[in-house]
Design a protein around this motif. Structure first.
Motif, PDB file in Angstrom:
ATOM      1  N   ARG A 146       0.817  -1.217   0.000  1.00  0.00           N
ATOM      2  CA  ARG A 146       0.000   0.000   0.000  1.00  0.00           C
ATOM      3  C   ARG A 146       0.854   1.271   0.000  1.00  0.00           C
ATOM      4  O   ARG A 146       0.601   2.203  -0.763  1.00  0.00           O
ATOM      5  N   GLU A 147       1.837   1.332   0.886  1.00  0.00           N
ATOM      6  CA  GLU A 147       2.622   2.565   1.012  1.00  0.00           C
ATOM      7  C   GLU A 147       4.120   2.263   1.018  1.00  0.00           C
ATOM      8  O   GLU A 147       4.562   1.282   1.606  1.00  0.00           O
ATOM      9  N   GLN A 148       4.874   3.146   0.360  1.00  0.00           N
ATOM     10  CA  GLN A 148       6.325   3.073   0.385  1.00  0.00           C
ATOM     11  C   GLN A 148       6.878   4.489   0.504  1.00  0.00           C
ATOM     12  O   GLN A 148       6.351   5.406  -0.127  1.00  0.00           O
ATOM     13  N   LEU A 149       7.921   4.659   1.300  1.00  0.00           N
ATOM     14  CA  LEU A 149       8.589   5.949   1.437  1.00  0.00           C
ATOM     15  C   LEU A 149       9.944   5.860   0.744  1.00  0.00           C
ATOM     16  O   LEU A 149      10.776   5.018   1.092  1.00  0.00           O
ATOM     17  N   VAL A 150      10.157   6.704  -0.236  1.00  0.00           N
ATOM     18  CA  VAL A 150      11.405   6.705  -1.001  1.00  0.00           C
ATOM     19  C   VAL A 150      12.150   7.992  -0.700  1.00  0.00           C
ATOM     20  O   VAL A 150      11.619   9.089  -0.885  1.00  0.00           O
ATOM     21  N   THR A 151      13.389   7.879  -0.224  1.00  0.00           N
ATOM     22  CA  THR A 151      14.176   9.064   0.119  1.00  0.00           C
ATOM     23  C   THR A 151      15.487   9.082  -0.664  1.00  0.00           C
ATOM     24  O   THR A 151      15.862   8.111  -1.317  1.00  0.00           O
ATOM     25  N   ASN A 152      16.182  10.216  -0.559  1.00  0.00           N
ATOM     26  CA  ASN A 152      17.513  10.403  -1.166  1.00  0.00           C
ATOM     27  C   ASN A 152      17.503  10.415  -2.689  1.00  0.00           C
ATOM     28  O   ASN A 152      18.510  10.111  -3.324  1.00  0.00           O
ATOM     29  N   LEU A 153      16.369  10.749  -3.281  1.00  0.00           N
ATOM     30  CA  LEU A 153      16.303  10.950  -4.732  1.00  0.00           C
ATOM     31  C   LEU A 153      16.012  12.418  -4.998  1.00  0.00           C
ATOM     32  O   LEU A 153      15.128  12.999  -4.376  1.00  0.00           O
ATOM     33  N   THR A 154      16.739  13.026  -5.908  1.00  0.00           N
ATOM     34  CA  THR A 154      16.499  14.426  -6.250  1.00  0.00           C
ATOM     35  C   THR A 154      16.480  14.603  -7.755  1.00  0.00           C
ATOM     36  O   THR A 154      17.012  13.772  -8.496  1.00  0.00           O
ATOM     37  N   GLY A 155      15.871  15.704  -8.192  1.00  0.00           N
ATOM     38  CA  GLY A 155      15.918  16.094  -9.603  1.00  0.00           C
ATOM     39  C   GLY A 155      15.548  14.990 -10.570  1.00  0.00           C
ATOM     40  O   GLY A 155      14.498  14.348 -10.457  1.00  0.00           O
ATOM     41  N   SER A 156      16.433  14.746 -11.519  1.00  0.00           N
ATOM     42  CA  SER A 156      16.161  13.799 -12.596  1.00  0.00           C
ATOM     43  C   SER A 156      16.036  12.365 -12.096  1.00  0.00           C
ATOM     44  O   SER A 156      15.405  11.528 -12.753  1.00  0.00           O
ATOM     45  N   ALA A 157      16.612  12.052 -10.924  1.00  0.00           N
ATOM     46  CA  ALA A 157      16.513  10.695 -10.391  1.00  0.00           C
ATOM     47  C   ALA A 157      15.061  10.349 -10.062  1.00  0.00           C
ATOM     48  O   ALA A 157      14.617   9.213 -10.267  1.00  0.00           O
ATOM     49  N   LYS A 158      14.301  11.336  -9.560  1.00  0.00           N
ATOM     50  CA  LYS A 158      12.882  11.098  -9.273  1.00  0.00           C
ATOM     51  C   LYS A 158      12.109  10.877 -10.571  1.00  0.00           C
ATOM     52  O   LYS A 158      11.205  10.038 -10.634  1.00  0.00           O
ATOM     53  N   THR A 159      12.479  11.640 -11.587  1.00  0.00           N
ATOM     54  CA  THR A 159      11.839  11.465 -12.890  1.00  0.00           C
ATOM     55  C   THR A 159      12.113  10.077 -13.442  1.00  0.00           C
ATOM     56  O   THR A 159      11.211   9.414 -13.972  1.00  0.00           O
ATOM     57  N   LEU A 160      13.345   9.629 -13.313  1.00  0.00           N
ATOM     58  CA  LEU A 160      13.709   8.295 -13.790  1.00  0.00           C
ATOM     59  C   LEU A 160      12.960   7.206 -13.018  1.00  0.00           C
ATOM     60  O   LEU A 160      12.565   6.190 -13.592  1.00  0.00           O
ATOM     61  N   LEU A 161      12.760   7.420 -11.717  1.00  0.00           N
ATOM     62  CA  LEU A 161      12.018   6.434 -10.931  1.00  0.00           C
ATOM     63  C   LEU A 161      10.584   6.304 -11.442  1.00  0.00           C
ATOM     64  O   LEU A 161      10.088   5.187 -11.626  1.00  0.00           O
ATOM     65  N   SER A 162       9.924   7.446 -11.673  1.00  0.00           N
ATOM     66  CA  SER A 162       8.550   7.390 -12.194  1.00  0.00           C
ATOM     67  C   SER A 162       8.516   6.708 -13.549  1.00  0.00           C
ATOM     68  O   SER A 162       7.617   5.906 -13.836  1.00  0.00           O
ATOM     69  N   GLY A 163       9.506   7.028 -14.401  1.00  0.00           N
ATOM     70  CA  GLY A 163       9.581   6.390 -15.706  1.00  0.00           C
ATOM     71  C   GLY A 163       9.826   4.900 -15.595  1.00  0.00           C
ATOM     72  O   GLY A 163       9.228   4.097 -16.331  1.00  0.00           O
TER      73      GLY A 163
END
Length: 359
Positions: free
Chosen positions: A26-43
């Motif tokens: 149901r829930e996950q907390l993702v930390t230590n990602l910034t800028g383009s890294a967050k975009t890559l995660l969504s992709g």
């Protein structure tokens, strides 16, 4: 960029996030990602799961940035922006056609049930919307050779938020001249002209509003609402009853006779217009009463969709500020005799997330 996503997917922590989603976590907390890294995660998540994502940011500027970044990662046809201003007073009172057009396109995309990513600021998430079922009934299809009832169609266009004019010049307008129906949807580059032979559609084409010359011929077109806050005739009739009751309750709680008279003058005028089926300029003051149940953008994404809260602490800060701004604005309206007591204008962010179960 696709190769970069595949490489990104090889990281152990990224695999863990994706596997958690596939397993129904149901829930996950993702930390230590910034800028383009967050975009890559969504992709990466989108590529691996194929699930629609609703990404919620703290403000419109951040939503636009995420939207632009994601277009280069997953493709322009897969990413949509649902924009909204942070100040609720300006958003619901004066909404720019450009922002409204983007919202309509995003809603239409979600209604097709095709996998996509929709990015919105939290102010867009908590805004009131009609039910998805009602939205679907206000998608009007036109096809060559089809018979149409022009009188009913004119009434429906008004309910869909279009303004009837003598000649179409701007988006959100329509006109009827003899056997010619012109309409300028917010989701089209050019207005659409439908020519009738008696009650049968003889031609469908786009045209230039300046020169009136034809541009493209169509076999069929789909025309959607000109506003996301569509109101059916039934909604309006029942809404008037709820407004009348709220009006009586409000009057009974006001001791200032002058304020009572100011409120009565304004509300009685509004009610008379609404009873005649006219959508008044300040109808936003009554949305919380007109809709028996208030829906949100979350109701337009399937239960299998993923909700991503980008920088959740900042989103929480903005939510608290939005609540404060709305309360101050509403208090000012009440003091001016310009609103009814007990009316709400948006969802509670935390209750919304709890009531609509999404990963």
């Amino acid at each position: 960029m696709i190769g970069l996503i595949e490489q990104f997917n090889q990281y152990k922590d990224i695999k863990k996030i994706i596997n958690g989603l596939k397993d129904g976590l149901r829930e996950q907390l993702v930390t230590n990602l910034t800028g383009s890294a967050k975009t890559l995660l969504s992709g990466a998540v989108f590529k691996e799961t194929g699930q629609t994502q609703l990404i919620v940011t703290n403000n419109l500027l951040q939503a636009q940035k995420v939207f632009e970044d994601l277009k280069s990662v997953v493709g322009e046809d897969k990413v949509f922006l649902y924009p909204a201003n942070e100040l609720i007073a300006s958003e619901i009172a004066v909404s720019s056609p450009e922002l409204r057009s983007q919202r309509l396109i995003a809603l239409n995309s979600l209604m097709t049930n095709k996998s996509s990513i929709v990015v919105t600021p939290v102010s867009g998430l908590i805004g009131y919307l009609p039910s998805p079922e009602l939205w679907a009934t206000y998608q009007v299809n036109f096809e060559l050779g089809e018979e149409i009832d022009l009188a009913n169609l004119i009434e429906k266009f008004v309910q869909m938020g279009y303004e009837r004019v003598g000649m179409v010049e701007s988006k959100g307008e329509f006109s009827v001249r003899g056997g010619i129906l012109d309409i300028y949807p917010l989701t089209y580059e050019d207005p659409i002209r439908i020519e009738l032979f008696d009650t049968e559609i003889d031609s469908i084409r786009s045209f230039s509003p300046d020169s009136q010359r034809s541009i493209t011929k169509y076999e069929n077109v789909q025309i959607g609402p000109a506003t996301e806050r569509i109101i059916s005739k039934t909604d309006l009739q029942l809404g008037v009853q709820r407004i009348e009751q709220a009006f009586k309750t409000t009057l009974s709680k006001i001791s200032d006779q002058q304020l009572k008279e100011v409120l009565a003058e304004k509300v009685n005028y509004d009610l008379e217009q609404l009873r005649q089926g006219h959508l008044i300029d300040q109808i936003y003051k009554y949305f919380g009463l007109i809709y028996e149940k208030q829906f949100s953008l979350l109701d337009y994404v399937s239960e299998k969709s993923i909700v991503v809260i980008d920088e959740i602490s900042r989103v929480h800060e903005v939510v608290e500020q939005l609540k404060k701004d709305e309360a101050e604005w509403y208090t000012a309206l009440l003091a001016e005799g310009n609103a009814l007591q007990g009316v709400t204008f948006s969802h509670d962010f935390f209750q919304l997330l709890q009531s609509r179960k999404r990963q």
